[in-house]
Design an enzyme around this catalytic site. Structure first.
Site, PDB file in Angstrom:
ATOM      1  CB  ILE A 110      45.432  44.970  39.338  1.00 54.51           C
ATOM      2  CG1 ILE A 110      44.764  46.279  38.876  1.00 54.51           C
ATOM      3  CG2 ILE A 110      44.394  43.848  39.428  1.00 54.51           C
ATOM      4  CD1 ILE A 110      44.236  46.274  37.452  1.00 54.51           C
ATOM      5  NE  ARG A 134      43.615  44.419  27.722  1.00 55.98           N
ATOM      6  CZ  ARG A 134      42.898  45.040  28.655  1.00 55.98           C
ATOM      7  NH1 ARG A 134      42.304  44.348  29.617  1.00 55.98           N
ATOM      8  NH2 ARG A 134      42.755  46.351  28.623  1.00 55.98           N
ATOM      9  CG  ASP A 193      37.176  39.526  33.610  1.00 54.71           C
ATOM     10  OD1 ASP A 193      35.935  39.459  33.535  1.00 54.71           O
ATOM     11  OD2 ASP A 193      37.807  40.597  33.505  1.00 54.71           O
ATOM     12  CD  GLU A 231      37.633  39.831  26.147  1.00 59.60           C
ATOM     13  OE1 GLU A 231      38.707  39.418  26.630  1.00 59.60           O
ATOM     14  OE2 GLU A 231      37.042  40.830  26.549  1.00 59.60           O
ATOM     15  CG  HIS A 253      37.076  42.170  29.618  1.00 59.63           C
ATOM     16  ND1 HIS A 253      37.921  42.297  28.535  1.00 59.63           N
ATOM     17  CD2 HIS A 253      37.627  42.922  30.607  1.00 59.63           C
ATOM     18  CE1 HIS A 253      38.934  43.095  28.853  1.00 59.63           C
ATOM     19  NE2 HIS A 253      38.773  43.484  30.118  1.00 59.63           N
ATOM     20  CB  ILE A 254      32.316  41.666  34.389  1.00 59.03           C
ATOM     21  CG1 ILE A 254      32.565  40.285  35.021  1.00 59.03           C
ATOM     22  CG2 ILE A 254      31.334  41.568  33.239  1.00 59.03           C
ATOM     23  CD1 ILE A 254      31.371  39.713  35.773  1.00 59.03           C
TER      24      ILE A 254
HETATM   25  O1  DGY Z   1      42.062  47.607  30.885  1.00 58.08           O
HETATM   26  C1  DGY Z   1      41.025  47.814  31.496  1.00 58.08           C
HETATM   27  O2  DGY Z   1      40.711  48.941  31.872  1.00 58.08           O
HETATM   28  C2  DGY Z   1      40.136  46.690  31.852  1.00 58.08           C
HETATM   29  O3  DGY Z   1      40.414  45.545  31.137  1.00 58.08           O
HETATM   30  C3  DGY Z   1      38.663  47.052  31.714  1.00 58.08           C
HETATM   31  O4  DGY Z   1      37.952  46.111  32.450  1.00 58.08           O
END
Ligand code: DGY
Length: 421
Positions: free
Chosen positions: A216, A313, A337, A342, A360-361
């Protein structure tokens, strides 16, 4: 007509089977979004039952998007029970009731606390497999699962671009004050164009800092650099040769076009990234080393008008320190996010106009969320059929293409080695 008769007969069979199984209470057959399903109860919790005659019982703690995941499980002869409990975050107590006295596998969520209590409940019920509906697994005690002889799956490889795109969206929104400007318009405050209205930051040719250049992080870095010709500075314990080579080629292409070639530099410390970045984006896993990484000290090293992005996170940033920093530095911005506690935000964050905040989207594209469901189901279906563990990083054969060509494998089992799989 005969199809209808078949359904009625199936329903009658279901009533018998549910009581025989002793897991679910009386069932009512109905047409669900995915064909016929049955409404029943498991341990007093309402569940939607699919393939009621299946020989293995799999519990799914939340409704999931798509259909491929369900087909995978039902074709593996699983009776699938999807929880309809209204709790947004399924509690341990509810999960234990859902597991009951006989359960072969569970497909659970990142919001659930999967430690020794749940894994031993699953083992006691005869279960051997769990999959997180997420790539992250900080909610799972993998060691405890291994002790209970339960395999743990996750869903890498389908979140990459979707998550990186949201991180880009947060970056752009923060840089150009999109959310503030949107609220201004909706409040009817716009009276005419002004040279000073919502002036933000230009990203072109600036430096993007990355903490964690895995899939990512590297995808985000490329999007930012290819889109805005930004130089990349990254910290990762392991060099990302692939990213470096790609950026080298991209730099050469720019040069051949008479443009400034971008650079991609791996640095030795996270501090260097925080100091150098006009934008710093966090893409590392949450662990003891990264918890509260973006704290007062590190934020204090950043440029006064820098942007911090966290789509990884929540606890990777120290939220109270971040709120104080946002308040003291109005030109500093962040895009979040994820949140430290949370679903809650630390006091004061919601009042900071220089913070862009979303719930968290980052993985919430239709393709990714369906793909995550497919991978999680394949992890479970694969284990219950004794299939091998997939040995390639490419997850697309599971999520795209014809159903009958899905590999006969569990895509990603985190404790495969420890379990001797
Ligand atoms: O860890 C994950 O898969 C992501 O945070 C979901 O959005």
């Amino acid at each position: 007509m005969s199809a209808l008769l078949g359904r009625v007969q199936q329903a009658a069979g279901l009533l018998q089977k549910t009581s025989l199984l002793g897991q679910a209470g009386p069932a009512i057959l109905y047409a669900s979004a995915r064909g016929f399903a049955a409404e029943a109860e498991a341990g007093g919790i309402p569940v939607e039952v699919h393939n009621e005659g299946g020989s293995k019982r799999v519990v799914v703690t939340k409704e999931l998007p798509g259909e491929r995941w369900l087909k995978l499980l039902t074709q593996a002869d699983c009776r699938v029970e999807v929880s309809k409990h209204p709790e947004v975050i399924t509690s341990k107590d509810t999960i234990k009731k859902l597991i009951g006295s006989q359960c072969d596998g569970v497909l659970g969520q990142l919001t659930e606390d999967w430690g020794s209590e749940l894994f031993s409940a699953l083992q006691k019920a005869g279960g051997s497999t769990y999959s997180n509906y997420a790539v992250g697994f900080n909610n799972v005690d993998v060691g405890a699962a291994t002790e209970s002889k339960v395999s743990v799956g996750n869903t890498p490889g389908v979140l990459t671009e979707t998550t990186a795109e949201l991180a880009v969206a947060l970056t752009m929104a923060a840089a150009r004050r999109v959310v503030e400007a949107d609220s201004f318009m909706r409040a009817g405050k716009y009276e005419g164009w002004l040279p000073t209205l919502f002036v933000g930051a230009l990203l072109q040719n600036k430096t993007v800092g990355i903490i964690g250049a895995g899939r990512i992080g590297a995808a985000y870095a490329r999007m930012m650099s290819e889109g805005h010709k930004m130089d990349i500075v990254y910290y990762d314990p392991y060099p990302s040769k692939k990213l470096e080579e790609y950026m080298k080629g991209y730099g050469e292409l720019l040069k051949s076009q008479g443009e400034r070639p971008v650079t991609c530099t791996r640095v030795e410390t996270m501090e260097e990234v925080f100091k150098a970045g006009d934008v710093v984006s966090l893409h590392c896993a949450l662990d003891e080393k990264t918890k509260h990484l973006a704290d007062k000290k590190m934020l204090g090293m950043m440029k006064e008008d820098a942007i911090l992005i966290n789509a990884a996170r929540g606890p990777i940033h120290h939220e109270e320190d971040l709120v104080a920093h946002l308040k003291a530095n109005p030109n500093f911005r962040c895009g979040l996010d994820v949140f430290e506690d949370e679903p809650h935000m630390k006091p004061g964050l919601a009042d900071c106009a220089n913070a862009v905040i979303v719930p968290h989207i980052a993985s919430a594209s239709q393709w990714t969320r369906s793909g995550m469901a497919t991978l999680a189901a394949a992890n479970i279906a694969g284990r219950l059929q004794d299939f091998p563990v997939w040995d390639k990083p490419d997850m697309l054969p599971f999520v795209d293409g014809p159903f009958d060509q899905i590999p006969k494998a569990s895509p990603n089992i985190l404790n495969a080695k420890d379990l001797g799989l």
